[in-house]
Scaffold this active site. Structure first.
Site, PDB file in Angstrom:
ATOM      1  N   ASP A  43       5.954   1.918   6.845  1.00  0.00           N
ATOM      2  CA  ASP A  43       4.676   1.229   6.661  1.00  0.00           C
ATOM      3  C   ASP A  43       3.830   2.108   5.755  1.00  0.00           C
ATOM      4  O   ASP A  43       3.189   3.041   6.226  1.00  0.00           O
ATOM      5  CB  ASP A  43       4.016   1.009   8.029  1.00  0.00           C
TER       6      ASP A  43
ATOM      7  N   GLU B 246       4.590  -5.848   3.655  1.00  0.00           N
ATOM      8  CA  GLU B 246       4.277  -4.871   4.703  1.00  0.00           C
ATOM      9  C   GLU B 246       5.529  -4.425   5.439  1.00  0.00           C
ATOM     10  O   GLU B 246       6.512  -5.161   5.518  1.00  0.00           O
ATOM     11  CB  GLU B 246       3.303  -5.472   5.724  1.00  0.00           C
TER      12      GLU B 246
ATOM     13  N   GLU C   5      -4.991   1.828   2.613  1.00  0.00           N
ATOM     14  CA  GLU C   5      -4.938   0.666   3.507  1.00  0.00           C
ATOM     15  C   GLU C   5      -5.151   1.065   4.951  1.00  0.00           C
ATOM     16  O   GLU C   5      -5.810   0.346   5.720  1.00  0.00           O
ATOM     17  CB  GLU C   5      -3.585  -0.045   3.357  1.00  0.00           C
ATOM     18  N   GLU C   6      -4.597   2.209   5.344  1.00  0.00           N
ATOM     19  CA  GLU C   6      -4.600   2.610   6.748  1.00  0.00           C
ATOM     20  C   GLU C   6      -5.982   3.023   7.259  1.00  0.00           C
ATOM     21  O   GLU C   6      -6.163   3.223   8.458  1.00  0.00           O
ATOM     22  CB  GLU C   6      -3.605   3.757   6.969  1.00  0.00           C
TER      23      GLU C   6
ATOM     24  N   HIS D  17       0.823  -1.209   0.000  1.00  0.00           N
ATOM     25  CA  HIS D  17       0.000   0.000   0.000  1.00  0.00           C
ATOM     26  C   HIS D  17       0.857   1.259   0.000  1.00  0.00           C
ATOM     27  O   HIS D  17       1.928   1.323   0.609  1.00  0.00           O
ATOM     28  CB  HIS D  17      -1.010  -0.004   1.150  1.00  0.00           C
TER      29      HIS D  17
ATOM     30  N   HIS E 142       3.607   3.658  12.843  1.00  0.00           N
ATOM     31  CA  HIS E 142       2.465   4.499  13.249  1.00  0.00           C
ATOM     32  C   HIS E 142       2.898   5.558  14.263  1.00  0.00           C
ATOM     33  O   HIS E 142       2.132   5.964  15.126  1.00  0.00           O
ATOM     34  CB  HIS E 142       1.304   3.649  13.783  1.00  0.00           C
TER      35      HIS E 142
END
Length: 354
Positions: free
Chosen positions: A179, A234, A211-212, A63, A321
């Site tokens: 990510d 990923e 995606e998130e 992604h 994140h």
């Protein structure tokens, strides 16, 4: 690992729904050796040029979006209220720099601010932070200044303001959006390495959006590609800084991770075994993982069409994140080598057994 590629991908701005800069950058890198398609959700489809229509399709997915924020409102004093895009822990957000994309496409630097401790009551000091208590300060003194001089509007995307760095002492990288820009880079490098290979499968790379915020791009991409089998790449959360050597399943420099289970998917056991056997045969180190939480595009892809045998290969990243992460070049390189060997070994008969 192509460090310049990783640097550009990491530094690019692209929160969920605003992946344009990332997509344009990837186009630049792959246009000479793949056929490119794009849909209205900003998913990018990268077709290996010598694909054979009569062969099964393997989808390799990563992604393009990153976690970030969005302008919600502008206060009278010129500070900016915002919401999270993607999964953040509130305590990780304050006192970091961000950049806000204004209506002219220019970036304005700001700082995520909270009430200074000097003015906090005891209750406020002991209270868990909430995004609702934070603002972004760009140095303005009025709402009018934000709107007219800085040209920042409600709905503007906000991106962590971080510059990629390579540490040549221990061959690690530091930056934002690993990510999943590492997954995007794996697809780019994988397709380049396979461009002249005669394979028994058709390879389609998907750079999927959003995606998130719920694997939205992957839903569309999987129904467009209609793969027979899929590998999802990923940037996977590392756990080596708070678990012991027997519990940790995403340790830097111990190889890519293959995920057996997370909240979104139980990986195809037969495809997983096949992949692990390839790694052992090729002397590629890897790490098994059983995750209680988290999810990937694999959750949507494996449920698409009539069901798709899917595995997830992750490059361990510390502190995903958040504004910055740390990853090891070795794990990336091993992930690419592993995926190349898997794809070279696949054919219709093997896939039918999954």
């Amino acid at each position: 690992m192509n460090l310049e590629l990783i640097r550009e991908l990491s530094n690019a701005s692209g929160i969920s729904g605003f992946e344009d800069e990332v997509v344009d950058l990837i186009r630049k890198y792959v246009q000479s050796y793949v056929n490119i398609e794009e849909d209205s959700l900003r998913n990018l489809y990268l077709h290996k040029k010598n694909n054979n229509k009569n062969q099964p399709i393997i989808m390799v997915d990563g992604h393009s979006d990153e976690v970030g924020f969005m302008v919600q409102s502008i206060k009278a004093n010129g500070t900016i209220k915002f919401i999270a895009i993607g999964g953040w822990v509130a305590q990780n957000i304050p006192a970091h720099r961000v950049r806000i994309k204004n209506s002219e496409g220019k970036y304005v630097t700001g700082i995520v601010a909270t009430k200074p401790p000097h003015f906090m009551s005891d209750d406020e000091r002991n209270k868990a932070l909430d995004i609702a208590d934070m603002t972004i300060d760009i140095g303005a003194t009025s709402r009018k200044e934000v709107l007219e001089d800085f040209k920042i509007e409600v709905g503007a995307p906000i991106i962590p303001d971080v510059e990629f760095k390579y540490n040549d002492i221990n061959n690690t990288i530091i930056g934002k959006a690993f990510d999943n820009r590492l997954g995007c880079a794996l697809i780019i490098e994988l397709l380049k390495e396979l461009q002249d290979e005669k394979l028994d499968v058709n390879v389609v790379g998907t750079i999927s959006s959003q995606e998130e915020v719920g694997t939205r791009g992957a839903v569309v991409a999987a129904n467009t590609v209609k793969p027979d089998v899929a590998i999802v790449f990923e940037g996977t959360p590392a756990d080596d800084t708070f678990r012991d050597e027997f519990e940790a399943q995403a340790v830097l420099k111990k190889g890519p991770q293959i995920r057996h289970r997370d909240r979104s998917m139980i990986s195809s056991p037969r495809f997983t075994k096949f992949a692990k056997d390839i790694a052992k045969k090729s002397n590629i180190s890897f790490q098994d993982a059983v995750r209680l939480g988290g999810g990937t595009n694999g959750g949507s892809i494996h449920l698409s069409n009539s069901g798709v045998p899917t595995i997830v290969i992750g490059v361990p990243v510390r502190y995903i994140h958040t504004h910055e992460g740390i990853s090891a070049v070795k794990d990336f390189d091993d992930a690419k080598k592993w995926a190349v060997e898997i794809i070279k070994s696949l054919n219709k008969e093997i896939i039918d057994e999954f």
